[in-house]
Design an enzyme around this catalytic site. Sequence first.
Site, short mmCIF file in Angstrom:
data_model
loop_
_atom_site.label_atom_id
_atom_site.label_comp_id
_atom_site.label_asym_id
_atom_site.label_seq_id
_atom_site.Cartn_x
_atom_site.Cartn_y
_atom_site.Cartn_z
N ASP A 159 28.44 67.17 33.13
CA ASP A 159 27.66 68.34 32.76
C ASP A 159 27.47 69.29 33.95
O ASP A 159 27.12 68.83 35.05
CB ASP A 159 26.28 67.84 32.27
CG ASP A 159 25.45 68.90 31.61
OD1 ASP A 159 25.84 69.37 30.53
OD2 ASP A 159 24.38 69.26 32.17
N GLU A 216 32.71 70.09 32.91
CA GLU A 216 32.20 71.29 32.26
C GLU A 216 32.14 72.35 33.34
O GLU A 216 31.27 72.32 34.21
CB GLU A 216 30.80 71.08 31.67
CG GLU A 216 30.36 72.32 30.94
CD GLU A 216 28.86 72.37 30.61
OE1 GLU A 216 28.52 73.08 29.67
OE2 GLU A 216 28.06 71.75 31.30
C1 NOJ Z 1 25.38 72.01 29.42
C2 NOJ Z 1 25.21 71.34 28.11
O1 NOJ Z 1 26.38 71.49 27.36
C3 NOJ Z 1 24.01 71.99 27.44
O2 NOJ Z 1 23.89 71.57 26.12
C4 NOJ Z 1 22.78 71.68 28.24
O3 NOJ Z 1 21.68 72.34 27.67
C5 NOJ Z 1 22.96 72.13 29.68
N1 NOJ Z 1 24.21 71.75 30.23
C6 NOJ Z 1 21.90 71.51 30.54
O4 NOJ Z 1 22.20 70.16 30.74
#
Ligand code: NOJ
Length: 561
Positions: free
Chosen positions: A260, A303
């Site tokens: 993430d 990500e």
């Molecule tokens: C990215 C995640 O995909 C999202 O859903 C989340 O709110 C944020 N990161 C914070 O972790």
Amino acid sequence: MILLSHRRMRSLRGSFVLALSAVLALGACGTDPTPIETPEVEAPTAPTAEQQSRAATLLEGPDWYRHAVFYEVYLRSFQDSNGDGIGDLPGLVSRLDDLKGFGVDAIWLMPIFKSPFKDSGYDVSDYDAVSPEYGTKEDLKKLFDEAHARKMRVFLDLVFNHTSSEHKWFQESRTNKTNPKADYYVWSDTASSPTNACGPFNSTFGTVPWSLDAARDQYYFHRFYPGQPDLNFDNPEVVAETLGVAKRWLELGADGFRCDVIGLLFETNVPKDCGALQPKTAEYVKKLRAEVDKFPNRAMVAESVLFDSPKAYYGNGKDAFQMAFLFDFGYLWPIAFQSESRDQIDRAFRATDTFPEGYQNALVIGSHDVGRAFQVSQGKEWRHRRAAEIQMLARGTPYIYYGEELGLRPGTEKVVDARDSARTPMPWIRAEGHGFSVAKPWIAFGADAASTSVEAEKDDKSSMYTHYRRMLALRRGRAVFGTGAMALVDVGNPSVFAFTRSDATEAYLVVENMSESDQTVSAEVEGSELTRVLGDGKGKREGAKVTIDVPATGSFVAKLR
Ligand code: NOJ
């Protein structure tokens, strides 16, 4: 005009075979003037036994993740097993055969760790515990074992940028400025953001990124909700703690991780090249990769942060992430379709020309953040189908967001935040409760749940589900889609996106009409055949030149050799 009636096409089939043999006999000199008309083949919905056996071999090797089809699961909404209206691990285990049968090779589980769920699990309060609503560590181990028994893999979601404010580290850190965890988080006497070359840090959720903690009488930094304080990665103990978390989940059987917002780990005032990873983050990622590499055949997907180029996430191609989301395609394709122009999609894929060798795009067309493909297509189902064909056939590993294969409609109930519209329960059957739970689900189903259930769509030849089955059947066991080269093809028409995939064994042409008008396009491509394997277009080959008629909103995918 090369459009032919179905009857005429049938009568031509015999002569097509003869013509094809003649071309093959002539070899690659390309001088045969006999036009080859595309045979109309209905794309199969299931792979052959031979494809399955080739797939099994491809999925065992070190490039397994390039050949795999991933499936993102929000566990809370997937399958309830104990009648509390919340999806859980045993529920997912009970659906593994369905997923395997559909063509899923690997599951990306959104966070399943202990959490107050203020951000749907992206606010972890204990990295080493499974959320009790989801089950136990033993249930997770069982999921790993059952998945592995079916030659499937499972990725966990590592959320290291921040914890929940309920995490025991934060609870200790906030007590005073001298406790052993005092530097685990980013504390400041003022609520002013550090500024770097990209400008000040702001909260992604639009709020001020600092909150005052009364106990410690200082502000803590949170990139996301106030209940998600950012960890301080300048503290070596935080680095060691998080690497330890990864190691323990790998030991239990995780096949890898989705990481993430990994680009946001450091808040320090280090000038950084906007769009690249800070050097300190790159160092951290190397350490994480070294941990993952201690276990055979594991992988990670990054990500990337918003629309930063994912290039830096690949390091030298061997020491960082194996995959990173290509959001320039994944999030911007709806805009490209609205303008009926392939430019944006071209740009997204062209940018990968400078990526280190060995990179592998992770391709999405919808997600728990941006909404379902149905939503972002603005209800124009054909756009979803076209984007999904690009996602399945372009260079990259497809990540299907659960329910996308059904064209799930948005929900209206909000429990956490607006993104809940795309986080509604999976409808398995038509009947009330839709096979998700015997209880009232934690959130209401999206619209049209009965008619978009797996049961309703699976035998309907025109459903979204059948469309996905056809795409997956085409991709299965064909190495070219996992590891073959991709070349964009200019067909002289901005509304028609086209590319080829090729390796030593095969070559394919993919042509996607992004408009609501019929289009006729042509290009020079390799090979000596033009056998339609998917779509509703028709084509003709004269030597290297192919001419394709793609109906409004349609597509044409053909084998070239
Ligand atoms: C990215 C995640 O995909 C999202 O859903 C989340 O709110 C944020 N990161 C914070 O972790």
